[in-house]
Design a protein around this motif. Structure first.
Motif, PDB file in Angstrom:
ATOM      1  N   GLY A 174       0.800  -1.211   0.000  1.00  0.00           N
ATOM      2  CA  GLY A 174       0.000   0.000   0.000  1.00  0.00           C
ATOM      3  C   GLY A 174       0.836   1.265   0.000  1.00  0.00           C
ATOM      4  N   SER A 175       2.124   1.125  -0.231  1.00  0.00           N
ATOM      5  CA  SER A 175       2.953   2.327  -0.311  1.00  0.00           C
ATOM      6  C   SER A 175       2.725   3.015  -1.650  1.00  0.00           C
ATOM      7  CB  SER A 175       4.424   1.942  -0.184  1.00  0.00           C
ATOM      8  OG  SER A 175       4.578   0.952   0.809  1.00  0.00           O
ATOM      9  N   LEU A 176       2.260   2.263  -2.598  1.00  0.00           N
ATOM     10  CA  LEU A 176       1.882   2.786  -3.898  1.00  0.00           C
ATOM     11  C   LEU A 176       0.420   2.442  -4.170  1.00  0.00           C
ATOM     12  CD1 LEU A 176       4.909   1.639  -6.090  1.00  0.00           C
ATOM     13  CD2 LEU A 176       4.312   3.977  -5.505  1.00  0.00           C
ATOM     14  N   PRO A 177      -0.322   3.195  -4.944  1.00  0.00           N
ATOM     15  CA  PRO A 177       0.103   4.445  -5.566  1.00  0.00           C
ATOM     16  C   PRO A 177       0.411   5.509  -4.519  1.00  0.00           C
ATOM     17  CG  PRO A 177      -2.247   4.039  -5.912  1.00  0.00           C
ATOM     18  CD  PRO A 177      -1.711   2.847  -5.239  1.00  0.00           C
ATOM     19  N   ASP A 178       1.499   6.194  -4.749  1.00  0.00           N
ATOM     20  CA  ASP A 178       2.099   7.055  -3.755  1.00  0.00           C
ATOM     21  C   ASP A 178       1.637   8.487  -3.952  1.00  0.00           C
ATOM     22  OD1 ASP A 178       3.707   8.106  -1.865  1.00  0.00           O
ATOM     23  OD2 ASP A 178       5.570   7.852  -2.961  1.00  0.00           O
ATOM     24  N   LYS A 179       0.482   8.796  -3.438  1.00  0.00           N
ATOM     25  CA  LYS A 179      -0.101  10.120  -3.683  1.00  0.00           C
ATOM     26  C   LYS A 179       0.736  11.242  -3.101  1.00  0.00           C
ATOM     27  CE  LYS A 179      -4.946   8.881  -3.917  1.00  0.00           C
ATOM     28  NZ  LYS A 179      -5.550   8.278  -2.734  1.00  0.00           N
ATOM     29  N   GLU A 180       1.238  11.010  -1.902  1.00  0.00           N
ATOM     30  CA  GLU A 180       1.956  12.090  -1.219  1.00  0.00           C
ATOM     31  C   GLU A 180       3.407  12.207  -1.688  1.00  0.00           C
ATOM     32  OE1 GLU A 180      -0.020   9.947   0.543  1.00  0.00           O
ATOM     33  OE2 GLU A 180      -1.614  11.432   0.484  1.00  0.00           O
ATOM     34  N   GLY A 181       3.821  11.291  -2.555  1.00  0.00           N
ATOM     35  CA  GLY A 181       5.201  11.347  -2.994  1.00  0.00           C
ATOM     36  C   GLY A 181       6.158  11.112  -1.848  1.00  0.00           C
ATOM     37  N   GLN A 182       5.773  10.218  -0.966  1.00  0.00           N
ATOM     38  CA  GLN A 182       6.550   9.954   0.228  1.00  0.00           C
ATOM     39  C   GLN A 182       7.831   9.170  -0.082  1.00  0.00           C
ATOM     40  OE1 GLN A 182       6.594  11.125   3.005  1.00  0.00           O
ATOM     41  NE2 GLN A 182       6.733   9.734   4.696  1.00  0.00           N
ATOM     42  N   MET A 183       7.765   8.371  -1.137  1.00  0.00           N
ATOM     43  CA  MET A 183       8.920   7.532  -1.451  1.00  0.00           C
ATOM     44  C   MET A 183       9.824   8.196  -2.490  1.00  0.00           C
ATOM     45  SD  MET A 183       7.951   3.559  -1.432  1.00  0.00           S
ATOM     46  CE  MET A 183       6.617   3.547  -2.592  1.00  0.00           C
ATOM     47  N   TYR A 184      11.108   7.970  -2.340  1.00  0.00           N
ATOM     48  CA  TYR A 184      12.048   8.362  -3.379  1.00  0.00           C
ATOM     49  C   TYR A 184      11.908   7.370  -4.523  1.00  0.00           C
ATOM     50  CZ  TYR A 184      14.450  11.551  -0.197  1.00  0.00           C
ATOM     51  OH  TYR A 184      14.757  12.576   0.641  1.00  0.00           O
ATOM     52  N   ALA A 185      11.772   7.884  -5.721  1.00  0.00           N
ATOM     53  CA  ALA A 185      11.572   7.003  -6.868  1.00  0.00           C
ATOM     54  C   ALA A 185      12.767   7.067  -7.802  1.00  0.00           C
ATOM     55  CB  ALA A 185      10.308   7.414  -7.614  1.00  0.00           C
ATOM     56  N   ILE A 186      13.119   5.943  -8.320  1.00  0.00           N
ATOM     57  CA  ILE A 186      14.159   5.897  -9.342  1.00  0.00           C
ATOM     58  C   ILE A 186      13.468   5.555 -10.647  1.00  0.00           C
ATOM     59  CG2 ILE A 186      16.250   4.711 -10.099  1.00  0.00           C
ATOM     60  CD1 ILE A 186      16.720   4.296  -7.009  1.00  0.00           C
ATOM     61  N   GLU A 187      13.111   6.592 -11.353  1.00  0.00           N
ATOM     62  CA  GLU A 187      12.237   6.407 -12.503  1.00  0.00           C
ATOM     63  C   GLU A 187      12.850   5.555 -13.592  1.00  0.00           C
ATOM     64  OE1 GLU A 187      10.409   9.951 -14.097  1.00  0.00           O
ATOM     65  OE2 GLU A 187      10.101  10.686 -12.046  1.00  0.00           O
ATOM     66  N   LYS A 188      14.125   5.734 -13.775  1.00  0.00           N
ATOM     67  CA  LYS A 188      14.791   5.052 -14.865  1.00  0.00           C
ATOM     68  C   LYS A 188      14.618   3.537 -14.782  1.00  0.00           C
ATOM     69  CE  LYS A 188      19.044   5.409 -17.456  1.00  0.00           C
ATOM     70  NZ  LYS A 188      20.447   5.798 -17.442  1.00  0.00           N
ATOM     71  N   ASP A 189      14.603   3.042 -13.563  1.00  0.00           N
ATOM     72  CA  ASP A 189      14.482   1.595 -13.379  1.00  0.00           C
ATOM     73  C   ASP A 189      13.159   1.179 -12.757  1.00  0.00           C
ATOM     74  OD1 ASP A 189      17.239   0.740 -14.213  1.00  0.00           O
ATOM     75  OD2 ASP A 189      17.744   2.218 -12.688  1.00  0.00           O
ATOM     76  N   ALA A 190      12.260   2.144 -12.576  1.00  0.00           N
ATOM     77  CA  ALA A 190      10.966   1.871 -11.958  1.00  0.00           C
ATOM     78  C   ALA A 190      11.125   1.198 -10.610  1.00  0.00           C
ATOM     79  CB  ALA A 190      10.089   1.034 -12.892  1.00  0.00           C
ATOM     80  N   LEU A 191      12.042   1.740  -9.813  1.00  0.00           N
ATOM     81  CA  LEU A 191      12.255   1.208  -8.468  1.00  0.00           C
ATOM     82  C   LEU A 191      12.066   2.327  -7.443  1.00  0.00           C
ATOM     83  CD1 LEU A 191      15.439  -0.962  -9.112  1.00  0.00           C
ATOM     84  CD2 LEU A 191      13.086  -1.761  -8.859  1.00  0.00           C
ATOM     85  N   TYR A 192      11.823   1.902  -6.203  1.00  0.00           N
ATOM     86  CA  TYR A 192      11.575   2.870  -5.143  1.00  0.00           C
ATOM     87  C   TYR A 192      12.439   2.558  -3.934  1.00  0.00           C
ATOM     88  CZ  TYR A 192       7.527   3.673  -8.054  1.00  0.00           C
ATOM     89  OH  TYR A 192       6.716   3.959  -9.111  1.00  0.00           O
ATOM     90  N   LEU A 193      12.973   3.597  -3.330  1.00  0.00           N
ATOM     91  CA  LEU A 193      13.707   3.423  -2.080  1.00  0.00           C
ATOM     92  C   LEU A 193      12.693   3.156  -0.982  1.00  0.00           C
ATOM     93  CD1 LEU A 193      16.341   6.242  -2.377  1.00  0.00           C
ATOM     94  CD2 LEU A 193      16.867   3.907  -1.740  1.00  0.00           C
TER      95      LEU A 193
END
Length: 430
Positions: A216-235
RNA sequence: GGUGAGGUGGGUGAGUGGCUGAAACCAACGGUUUGCUAAACCGUCGUACUUGGAAACAGGUACCGGGGGUUCGAAUCCCCCUCUCACCGCCA
């Protein structure tokens, strides 16, 4: 976002409504429940209809195959025409079914977990109930006692400016005895959990989208997670994310309950939009260390397990000799996915503030619905498992409290239990 | 990053357009046999949605990595994506 099962809304609507009211839901918001059931009714109707059409198509197709074999080409070609008419209806049905499902999900994602009966009514943290206050002595600090950010400077154990230089605000650098204290705490917490029989996990710090959705961390409305868009990964914002996903899409054996995991990880949070004195020093940072405990349990036993976890975390604070209190969160302060949460706060004496250092929650089946984490019960029925987790503990704020509460004229005194881990019993200036 | 090979049920692994929701074997479960264990034999053995039913159960639909397409009909043919494995390159 996690979700409630539609069946729960159908079968025990009164209880769901009662629970959501505790979260401050008004009558307008509660109408969502009716819409959900309504949409699901439509979906069922369309699906039943469509299944019949598909059944018919399958039947005709088989016939056509047979006709070809028998060399009856004309009849086969005629039958094809019939099927083609069916296909239009089918694709129309499928379109409307996927529309229904989409709207249904959108509504479902808006419905938070139903609070447990123990959860008090209330809208904000002011309505949380202190179920165990501090009755012991409060630390007696000398005149001129310093907050941890000043102590950090004085003893050279923690450098906020350096973090700014290397990365940015909210990424403190621990050094010297501060770094060792940090590592000591991590080891102490892990060892304590191992003694309780938890299995140690070292998970990835980056997770994929499916894992983010699972907890439930995603979809991340608040932008709480650091995202690595290039690889579609999240810290990860907490070890809960990778660890709970260990059992995603699994059908576990009930005799294996409870699953108990402990994991130390660094946690990354963007904390977008926060400001002010709450974020000073170690009170709120973008990167911090945390030891997390996660359990997956049979629904009948999960609340006993929650109590056990609360007791365990309490024991840690006692061993660290920190003044603490335990709160039961009210409906308004409960996170979206939680059915029942206890927060632990330690008193940071120089700031004269209670700092949250742990949050222990039972999500019941809410996460499991999304994770697709099931088991077969004694009757062979498939049921959702219950998931729980808690911090045990979050380091940054523990360090803040330790530094402030244990400051003396000679230096900062290390609690007894940590001395084997730190290798020193006091932090002194150089 | 380059090249090649693959993703089939709990596992191994058949299956190149209809008789395949899917062989076979293993594991698991139930039973027979047995002083006990083992072996042997027989049977059961995917998931989701849905219809009927109080339920046991019976029927329908979908699912062979994901999505789309061709076809009366797709695990099987075509396209895109993704993941895994192997080799090469780079690298803690």
């Amino acid at each position: 976002m996690h979700m409630l099962s539609i069946n729960r809304i159908r079968n025990s609507k009164e209880k769901v409504i009662e629970g959501l009211k505790k979260r401050g839901w008004n009558d307008d918001q509660l109408l969502i429940l009716n819409k959900i059931v309504e949409l699901d009714d439509y979906r069922k109707k369309v699906q039943t209809q469509n299944d019949q059409l598909l059944s018919e198509r399958n039947r005709l197709s088989k016939e056509i195959g047979q006709l070809y074999k028998d060399g009856k080409r004309d009849e086969a070609d005629a039958a094809k025409k019939n099927v083609e008419a069916l296909k239009e209806d089918i694709s129309a049905n499928e379109k409307s079914m996927s529309d229904f499902k989409q709207s249904l999900l959108e509504l479902l994602y808006k419905v938070p977990n139903v609070p447990h009966t123990k959860v008090p009514k209330g809208l904000s943290d002011e309505d949380n109930v202190v179920i165990k206050g501090w009755t012991g002595e409060m630390p007696q600090l000398a005149e001129g006692a310093k907050a941890h950010w000043d102590l950090a400077k004085e003893y050279g154990i923690l450098d906020f400016e350096l973090g700014v230089k290397i990365t940015g605000a909210g990424f403190p650098v621990f050094r010297n005895q501060g770094a060792r204290l940090q590592r000591a705490l991590i080891n102490f917490f892990i060892d304590q959990a191992l003694e309780q029989g938890y299995e140690e996990i070292v998970p990835p710090l980056l997770v994929n989208e499916a894992s983010g959705i699972g907890t439930g961390s995603l979809p991340d409305k608040e932008g709480q997670m650091y995202a690595i868009e290039k690889d579609a990964l999240y810290l990860i914002p907490t070890a809960e994310v990778p660890v709970t996903n260990i059992l995603r899409d699994e059908m576990v054996r009930p005799e294996d309950f409870p699953f108990r995991y402990v994991a130390y990880t660094q946690c990354f949070r963007r904390e977008a939009g926060s400001y002010g004195s709450d974020v000073k020093g170690l009170n709120r940072v973008h990167q911090f260390d945390k030891v997390e405990i996660v359990q997956v349990q049979h629904p009948d036993k999960s609340h006993d397990t929650l109590d056990e976890m609360v007791k365990y975390v309490e024991g840690l604070l006692q061993k660290l000799e920190l003044p603490y209190r335990i709160l039961r969160l009210c409906g308004g302060d409960l996170t979206f996915a939680s059915a029942l949460t206890y927060d632990f706060e330690v008193f940071s004496a120089a700031q004269k503030k209670w700092l949250e250092v742990s949050s222990v929650s039972n999500f019941e089946a809410f996460q499991a619905n999304r994770l697709n984490l099931r088991f077969k019960d004694e009757l062979g029925q498939r049921r959702m498992a219950h998931t729980l987790n808690g911090s045990a503990l979050a380091l940054a704020r523990i360090i803040a409290a330790l530094l402030e509460n244990n400051q003396t004229a000679e230096g900062i005194v290390i609690p007894e239990v940590l001395r084997d881990y730190t290798g020193f019993d006091i932090i002194k200036t150089k």
